[in-house]
Design an enzyme around this catalytic site. Structure first.
Site, mmCIF file in Angstrom:
data_model
loop_
_atom_site.group_PDB
_atom_site.id
_atom_site.type_symbol
_atom_site.label_atom_id
_atom_site.label_comp_id
_atom_site.label_asym_id
_atom_site.label_seq_id
_atom_site.Cartn_x
_atom_site.Cartn_y
_atom_site.Cartn_z
ATOM 1 N N ARG A 56 0.793 -1.225 0.000
ATOM 2 C CA ARG A 56 0.000 0.000 0.000
ATOM 3 C C ARG A 56 0.826 1.277 0.000
ATOM 4 O O ARG A 56 0.543 2.201 -0.751
ATOM 5 C CB ARG A 56 -0.903 0.053 1.247
ATOM 6 C CG ARG A 56 -2.211 -0.661 1.094
ATOM 7 C CD ARG A 56 -2.677 -1.136 2.455
ATOM 8 N NE ARG A 56 -1.760 -2.184 2.883
ATOM 9 C CZ ARG A 56 -1.923 -3.449 2.567
ATOM 10 N NH1 ARG A 56 -2.984 -3.848 1.946
ATOM 11 N NH2 ARG A 56 -1.039 -4.356 2.921
ATOM 12 N N THR A 57 1.801 1.351 0.886
ATOM 13 C CA THR A 57 2.468 2.637 1.061
ATOM 14 C C THR A 57 3.192 3.036 -0.222
ATOM 15 O O THR A 57 3.066 4.160 -0.710
ATOM 16 C CB THR A 57 3.423 2.600 2.268
ATOM 17 O OG1 THR A 57 2.674 2.162 3.401
ATOM 18 C CG2 THR A 57 4.000 3.965 2.560
ATOM 19 N N LYS A 86 26.192 -3.393 -1.464
ATOM 20 C CA LYS A 86 27.650 -3.209 -1.640
ATOM 21 C C LYS A 86 28.246 -2.397 -0.501
ATOM 22 O O LYS A 86 29.436 -2.114 -0.505
ATOM 23 C CB LYS A 86 27.922 -2.487 -2.959
ATOM 24 C CG LYS A 86 27.336 -3.169 -4.182
ATOM 25 C CD LYS A 86 27.663 -2.356 -5.428
ATOM 26 C CE LYS A 86 26.928 -2.894 -6.642
ATOM 27 N NZ LYS A 86 27.007 -1.966 -7.773
ATOM 28 N N ARG A 107 11.429 3.849 2.977
ATOM 29 C CA ARG A 107 11.081 2.910 4.057
ATOM 30 C C ARG A 107 12.320 2.076 4.327
ATOM 31 O O ARG A 107 12.945 1.564 3.391
ATOM 32 C CB ARG A 107 9.926 2.001 3.654
ATOM 33 C CG ARG A 107 9.743 0.865 4.640
ATOM 34 C CD ARG A 107 8.483 0.074 4.397
ATOM 35 N NE ARG A 107 7.301 0.838 4.785
ATOM 36 C CZ ARG A 107 6.069 0.334 4.740
ATOM 37 N NH1 ARG A 107 5.871 -0.898 4.312
ATOM 38 N NH2 ARG A 107 5.038 1.064 5.105
ATOM 39 N N HIS A 135 5.677 6.233 11.361
ATOM 40 C CA HIS A 135 5.088 6.085 10.025
ATOM 41 C C HIS A 135 4.096 7.249 9.887
ATOM 42 O O HIS A 135 2.882 7.056 9.911
ATOM 43 C CB HIS A 135 4.394 4.725 9.941
ATOM 44 C CG HIS A 135 3.986 4.288 8.560
ATOM 45 N ND1 HIS A 135 4.006 5.129 7.459
ATOM 46 C CD2 HIS A 135 3.553 3.088 8.108
ATOM 47 C CE1 HIS A 135 3.597 4.442 6.405
ATOM 48 N NE2 HIS A 135 3.314 3.207 6.770
HETATM 49 C C1 NCD Z 1 2.081 -0.917 8.212
HETATM 50 C C2 NCD Z 1 3.576 -0.726 8.280
HETATM 51 O O1 NCD Z 1 4.281 -0.992 7.313
HETATM 52 O O2 NCD Z 1 4.005 -0.273 9.335
HETATM 53 N N1 NCD Z 1 1.614 -1.080 6.928
HETATM 54 C C3 NCD Z 1 1.277 0.037 6.210
HETATM 55 O O3 NCD Z 1 2.109 0.852 5.899
HETATM 56 N N2 NCD Z 1 -0.016 0.191 5.918
HETATM 57 C C4 NCD Z 1 1.539 -1.881 9.179
HETATM 58 C C5 NCD Z 1 2.119 -3.257 9.273
HETATM 59 O O4 NCD Z 1 3.014 -3.635 8.518
HETATM 60 O O5 NCD Z 1 1.630 -3.997 10.123
#
Ligand code: NCD
Length: 308
Positions: A56-57, A86, A107, A135
């Site tokens: 999703r993100t 590397k 991320r 997040h």
């Molecule tokens: C979450 C995350 O990556 O922290 N997912 C997201 O971004 N919607 C939640 C999770 O992984 O449980």
């Protein structure tokens, strides 16, 4: 000139309540008039760097950029397919990617990694999750969803359920909710409680917090239940994960005993903490929450790039 232009979005603490209001209002404007903005970000390129899995993100940031007419370059499996393997430092990666893109979304499994990248990058950086840290963009879309589902934020009682120790979404969301007049209920097994520093910071700001392991009572008293996955990838001992998994399950029977009209949310992905028999209930807001992520990320990109 927008007060957002060029800013990094790394943690909720980087934003004021007014900043958050601006983002949510801009998201609502994009939701209402999406087609009017189809060329807004034409000159810009977004780079997404994902060192941890995501559906999703990453896709919602990319979708948001494309819906505003911008362009996207992406390293989806940066841990194994980028120069990280590397031994390249995040600072060197930052300087490099900034030559290719006008804004970076990262991320990464390490707490503090997004800040480290941002400090070296001459372009704005957005944190899409730094390990068990924060997040912030998920928290913004969660606020947007709560406001849409409930019509307001003030006066609500909100239960955060599941892995409050390792879940970065609940760390950011709790901090963001503290800007409003809410009361919070933290529902977690003792080993997965909300970190003490977060609870203390919220209480110092006057937020009423109740910690419990009674999910039914939470469901009967809260307006919103925000359910999270036990974060398997953060456990050193797989047996501990197995013991804790399945601690709390929201199913149709629980929703039927809950406060009438309760809103059920989840950042997704879910494993087994919300039974699929909840999905068809009007209370289940988690797929509407997914859709809201696009408008909120459109707002963030447009604001940080100085286009609105
Ligand atoms: C979450 C995350 O990556 O922290 N997912 C997201 O971004 N919607 C939640 C999770 O992984 O449980």
């Amino acid at each position: 000139m927008s007060a957002f232009k060029g800013r990094d979005i790394i943690a909720i603490g980087d934003l004021s309540r007014e900043d958050i209001r601006t983002i949510l209002d801009q998201a609502a404007a994009f939701d209402r008039h999406r087609h009017e903005y189809a060329h807004l970000l034409g000159p810009f390129i977004l780079a997404t760097l994902f060192y941890e899995p995501s559906t999703r993100t990453r896709l919602s940031f990319e979708s948001a950029m494309l819906r505003l007419g911008g362009k996207v370059i992406s390293v989806a499996e940066a841990r194994t397919s980028s120069s990280a393997i590397k031994g390249e430092t995040l600072a060197d990666t930052a300087r490099t990617v900034a030559a290719y893109a006008d804004i970076i979304v990262i991320r990464h499994p390490a707490v503090g990694s997004a800040r480290e990248l941002a400090e070296a990058a001459p372009v704005p950086v957005i944190n899409a999750g730094d390990g068990t840290g924060e997040h912030p963009t998920q928290a913004l879309l969660d606020l947007y969803t709560i406001e849409r589902e409930r019509g307001r934020l003030d006066g609500l009682r909100i239960g955060l359920v599941g892995d409050l120790k390792n879940g970065r979404t609940v760390h950011s969301l709790a901090r963001a909710l503290a800007y409003w007049d809410v009361s919070l209920m933290f529902v977690a097994p003792p080993a997965l409680r909300m970190p003490e520093d977060i609870t203390a910071a919220l209480r110092a700001r006057g937020v009423e917090i109740e910690e419990t392991n009674d999910l039914l009572r939470a469901a009967q008293t809260c307006d919103v239940l925000y359910v999270t996955r036990i974060q398997r990838e953060r456990f050193e001992d797989p047996d501990e994960y197995i013991q804790l998994k399945g601690s709390y399950v929201v199913d149709r029977a629980l929703v039927q005993q809950a406060r009438p009209g309760i809103t059920i949310m989840h950042p997704l992905p879910r494993v087994d903490e919300i039974a699929t028999d909840v999905d068809a209930l009007p209370n289940a807001a988690y797929f509407r929450q997914v859709a809201n992520g696009v408008a909120v990320r459109m707002a963030l990109l447009a604001l940080v790039l100085g286009a609105v």
